[in-house]
Design a protein around this motif. Structure first.
Motif, short mmCIF file in Angstrom:
data_model
loop_
_atom_site.label_atom_id
_atom_site.label_comp_id
_atom_site.label_asym_id
_atom_site.label_seq_id
_atom_site.Cartn_x
_atom_site.Cartn_y
_atom_site.Cartn_z
N LYS A 4 0.86 -1.19 0.00
CA LYS A 4 0.00 0.00 0.00
C LYS A 4 0.89 1.23 0.00
O LYS A 4 1.14 1.84 1.05
CB LYS A 4 -0.92 -0.02 1.22
CG LYS A 4 -1.73 -1.31 1.34
CD LYS A 4 -3.04 -1.21 0.60
CE LYS A 4 -3.95 -2.40 0.92
NZ LYS A 4 -5.16 -2.41 0.10
N GLY A 23 -16.67 -0.40 -5.60
CA GLY A 23 -15.57 -1.30 -5.27
C GLY A 23 -14.97 -1.92 -6.53
O GLY A 23 -13.90 -2.49 -6.49
N GLU A 78 -10.89 -3.29 1.44
CA GLU A 78 -9.85 -3.00 0.44
C GLU A 78 -8.71 -4.01 0.53
O GLU A 78 -7.57 -3.67 0.86
CB GLU A 78 -9.31 -1.57 0.63
CG GLU A 78 -8.70 -1.03 -0.64
CD GLU A 78 -8.54 0.49 -0.60
OE1 GLU A 78 -7.98 1.01 0.36
OE2 GLU A 78 -8.99 1.14 -1.56
N THR A 138 -5.56 2.06 -2.29
CA THR A 138 -5.70 2.78 -1.02
C THR A 138 -6.83 3.81 -1.07
O THR A 138 -6.98 4.58 -0.14
CB THR A 138 -4.41 3.54 -0.68
OG1 THR A 138 -4.07 4.39 -1.77
CG2 THR A 138 -3.25 2.60 -0.42
N ASP A 193 -10.14 3.56 -0.87
CA ASP A 193 -11.15 3.41 0.18
C ASP A 193 -10.58 3.79 1.55
O ASP A 193 -11.26 4.39 2.38
CB ASP A 193 -11.65 1.96 0.23
CG ASP A 193 -12.57 1.64 -0.94
OD1 ASP A 193 -12.92 2.59 -1.67
OD2 ASP A 193 -12.91 0.45 -1.12
N HIS A 194 -9.34 3.42 1.77
CA HIS A 194 -8.68 3.78 3.03
C HIS A 194 -8.70 5.30 3.22
O HIS A 194 -9.08 5.81 4.27
CB HIS A 194 -7.24 3.24 2.99
CG HIS A 194 -6.50 3.44 4.27
ND1 HIS A 194 -5.16 3.14 4.39
CD2 HIS A 194 -6.89 3.90 5.48
CE1 HIS A 194 -4.77 3.42 5.63
NE2 HIS A 194 -5.80 3.88 6.31
N ASN A 227 -20.05 -0.76 -0.66
CA ASN A 227 -18.67 -0.32 -0.49
C ASN A 227 -18.63 1.08 0.14
O ASN A 227 -19.58 1.84 0.02
CB ASN A 227 -18.03 -0.36 -1.90
CG ASN A 227 -16.77 0.44 -1.99
OD1 ASN A 227 -16.83 1.64 -2.22
ND2 ASN A 227 -15.66 -0.21 -1.80
N SER A 235 -10.95 1.70 -9.67
CA SER A 235 -10.50 1.98 -8.30
C SER A 235 -9.02 2.30 -8.26
O SER A 235 -8.53 2.92 -7.32
CB SER A 235 -10.80 0.78 -7.41
OG SER A 235 -10.38 -0.40 -8.06
#
Ligand code: SF4
Ligand code: SF4
Lengths: 442, 333
Positions: free
Chosen positions: A15, A138, A165, A171, A173-174, A266, A349
């Motif tokens: 990541k 997602g 994720e 990354t 979504d993080h 998501n 994404s």
């Protein structure tokens, strides 16, 4: 800590961009908006060449039950509607808009304040989501409103929000959870109202401890929302795996999550829902992770749909010298693309640039019957066997071996010490068995 | 950036586990056992092991190159494993030429005729061993005692294995009590101070190798554990029924090729079942057959035959015992 039981693998996280704040990139000169942005029937254009459009204006309308609206992501003049190479790797119909200024529809609330109170009723929320063209962000791009309409005779018991994720490298979504947590929580409440449940779980893998901590704090003031930390394991972001991890329920083969009373969305989708319902803003932009081991500046970019991906790559420091493969999505389930002359779509994404040495496949050798693929398959299938059945064209057996349950997570090919092209073969079998099932139904 | 991008189906990354790593992992796990055999049997053990490995690798090379006309597979390490296992399964005074014939049968017949690594139904080393046992029964069953003749190559002092002593004795009508004084004590058996094949002597060295393979996830506990447990329980029941006619279960665990067979041969991934439940059945079958042969069969030792018979049943076991699929048992709560 919870996780799903059957199978699973642990690819390296990589990541690289998890501490890079989301950055909005500038407007493109032209936006090329594909009409293939969700599962189901493609929408029909409702604008013509020469029309002036504003940001957020409907430009293609989804008429079928499973279909999704598309809106202008920029303001300007529609210059062409024609077949163009786009993210799917094929030439598909796209609406091209020459950008003039950045004029948004007046109905969109551009104020930065967070609107907490939910005024709309259940049906109105779903209608709004449909109107706003929201799809699963997602990567699956299933039209969100369809997932929220609970079929006759079924009852939703809880909402599950996917903040897992589990794909390496990604990354977005993080970052969304960290930077837009308050809106996320409102989005979750809206979704709860839409399906009529009083319980929601946000599943987050524990490699995102900061997001778990932050959202747990926010969730404290919201009755019914619980953050569930999960042990890192791929593919925990798969719907069935996530439901199993959080509720210990198993969605039966061939059935949807609602069978066990769950609806999964998501985190990015929840934010889009917030914006649509509270701010009247349709889905016309998304966060894309641009990353790769040789990429100078891996980052998370907020980009309008239809922006050329070359602009995003430029922002990340340009395409590295050694790039041999570019992937739309993550390394486990993403699609490799044949050209970088494509445009951002709702399901994008991430963009992963892989150096030459990593992009070559290992030459397969004999299956050594180590059974690793059967141990790690999260659906409990026998990948080596289905793969053999493809080679011997035994579709009837492949169907009995439940090939249609395969979620194409890639864990089997990833694991195989003999580098067998297991998922490639399984895809072939899935295709054929799918055809057989469809003809049988007719 | 390249002009043309590479396109391929997902996944785009591969774990760093390879066939080579697994096979060389097994070789590493065999090192303690080999060292013990070198220690007890000296020069002859070293010569036999080297010959066996060289012969197996050479035969595989020749077959792939001249008969199958394929890329050579010798670097994957599987021929080395077969070579080592074959050597570990013979007495230290076996004439070298016999061992070479064994290697030819193991690699040439039991492995390559089926298509090489991964396609053979039977464990090649076991096929080689059984072939030698049937062809050269005398040489294959006279066992030099360890330590005594570490530096002498020929005319070693030989004797039967502990299992052999007991079996013959019982057949003659002696009681177990009396016979037990003729066999090594458990401590000697544990560390390997007894007659037997090169690799059958030290249970501890074999177990260390097994733990290493467990740790590296090359094997799972299912086969060795059930195999050994079944032998223990079955012989335990017999012993409980009549301790004058049957030997106690601990003796069965430590004697002969049980440890080597259960940990290194029955776990051969190519020739064992593909599901964990199948592995339990396989281990159980191996255990039962081993005891049946040891106690009532014609040979004092039954491990090799037991595993080979179970190898033959693997396709059936695979059919009957599949892994549990997701969503098969619908349980809510
Ligand atoms: S890709 Fe399909 S068969 Fe392979 S591990 Fe995933 S679910 Fe199982
Ligand atoms: S992981 Fe590969 S080598 Fe092992 S059983 Fe499956 S297909 Fe065969």
């Amino acid at each position: 800590m919870k996780t799903f039981k059957l199978g699973g693998v642990h690819p390296k996280g990589n990541k690289l961009s998890s501490d890079k704040a989301i950055k909005a990139i500038g407007l493109p000169k032209t936006a090329t908006i594909s009409l293939i942005q969700s599962l189901g029937a493609p929408p029909e254009p409702v604008v013509a060449k020469g029309d002036k459009v504003k940001v957020g204006q409907l430009i293609a309308k989804g008429n079928a039950f499973i279909s999704s609206n598309i809106h202008a992501s920029v303001s300007g003049t529609v210059s062409k509607i024609e077949d163009t190479l786009e993210a799917s790797g094929y030439r598909k119909k796209c609406i091209v808009i020459d950008v003039e200024g950045d004029e948004w529809l007046e109905t969109i609330d551009k104020k930065p304040n967070i609107k907490l109170e939910i005024q709309l009723k259940k049906e109105e929320i779903i209608a709004k989501i449909k109107e706003a063209g929201i799809v699963g962000l997602g990567g699956a791009t299933f039209p969100t409103q369809v997932k929220l309409m609970i079929p006759e005779g079924k009852k939703a018991e809880c909402l599950i929000i996917n903040g897992v994720e589990c794909e390496p490298y990604l990354t977005s979504d993080h970052r969304i959870m960290l930077e837009r947590g308050e809106e996320l929580i409102v989005g979750v409440r809206i979704l709860m109202k839409a399906i009529g449940v009083d319980k929601a779980f946000i599943g987050i893998e524990n490699n995102k401890a900061d997001a778990i901590k932050y959202l747990s704090k926010l969730a404290k003031n919201n009755l019914g929302i619980t953050v569930v930390p999960l042990k890192v394991k791929y593919p925990q972001g798969g719907e069935k795996q996530l439901i199993k991890a959080i509720t210990n329920r198993e969605v039966p083969s061939g059935k949807l999550p609602i069978e066990v009373g769950c609806v999964v969305q998501n985190v990015g989708t929840a934010i889009a829902v917030y914006e649509a319902v509270q701010k009247n803003k349709p889905l016309f932009e998304r966060v894309v992770t641009v990353t790769g081991k040789s990429v100078k500046n891996p980052c998370n970019l907020l980009a309008r749909i239809g922006t050329p991906i070359s602009m995003l790559i430029e922002e990340a420091g340009g395409i590295p010298e050694d790039t041999q493969k570019v992937i739309n999505g993550g390394p486990m389930m993403g699609k490799s693309i044949n050209s970088i002359d494509i445009y951002v779509v709702k399901g994008m994404s991430g963009l992963l640039m892989m150096p030459e040495k990593e992009s070559k496949r290992v030459t397969p050798s004999n299956c050594i019957r180590c059974a690793q693929c059967t141990f790690i398959c999260p659906m409990g299938l026998n990948p080596y066997l289905i793969s053999q059945m493809t080679e011997t064209q035994n579709e009837a057996m492949a169907e009995k071996e439940r090939v249609m349950d395969c979620m194409e997570c890639g864990s089997c090919s990833y694991t195989c010490p003999a580098a067998r092209p297991l998922l490639d073969n399984i895809r072939v079998a899935k295709n054929k068995v799918g055809q057989i099932i469809r003809t049988r139904a007719k | 950036m390249a002009n043309l991008l590479t396109i391929s189906g997902s996944p785009h990354i591969q774990s760093d586990n390879t066939t080579k790593k697994i096979m060389w992992g097994v070789v590493t796990a065999l090192v303690p056992t080999m060292l013990v055999s070198f220690w007890y049997f000296g020069l002859s053990a070293i010569i036999l092991t080297l010959t066996s490995v060289a012969a197996c690798v050479l035969f595989e090379y020749l077959v792939t190159k001249y008969l199958l006309k394929q890329a050579s597979t010798i670097t994957d390490g599987s021929a080395v494993i077969t070579g080592i296992l074959l050597a570990l399964n013979v007495p230290s005074n076996l004439p070298v030429w016999m061992l070479i014939i064994g290697a030819l049968v193991a690699i040439g017949v039991a492995k390559m005729t089926y298509g090489g690594l991964g396609k053979n139904p039977f464990n090649p080393a076991l096929v080689g061993r059984v072939f030698m046992l049937i062809s050269f029964p005398v040489n294959m069953t006279s066992w030099p005692l360890p330590m005594v003749n570490r530096t002498v190559l020929a005319d070693a002092i030989t004797g039967p294995t502990s299992l052999g002593i007991i079996k013959e004795g019982i057949a003659k009508g002696d009681t177990v009590d009396k016979l037990m004084s003729h066999v090594p004590n458990y401590l000697d058996m544990l560390i390997g101070n007894m007659g037997g094949s090169l690799g059958e002597v030290s249970a501890i060295a074999i177990i260390i190798g097994g733990l290493f393979m467990l740790f590296r996830k090359i094997i799972t506990w299912h086969i060795p554990f059930t195999f050994i447990l079944t032998v223990f329980l079955f012989t335990g029941i017999l012993y409980y029924a009549d301790p004058t006619k049957y030997i106690d279960p601990v003796f069965h665990l430590l004697a002969g090729g049980l440890m080597l067979g259960a940990i290194f041969m029955a776990t051969d991934m190519v020739t064992s079942p593909m599901s964990k439940s199948g592995m339990l059945v396989f281990g159980f079958g191996c255990g039962i057959l081993t005891v049946l042969i040891r106690v009532w069969g014609a040979y004092p030792e039954g491990v090799s035959f037991a595993i080979l018979i179970m190898n033959a049943l693997v396709p059936l076991i695979n059919k009957g015992f599949k892994s549990k699929k997701f969503g098969e048992v619908i349980k809510n709560g």
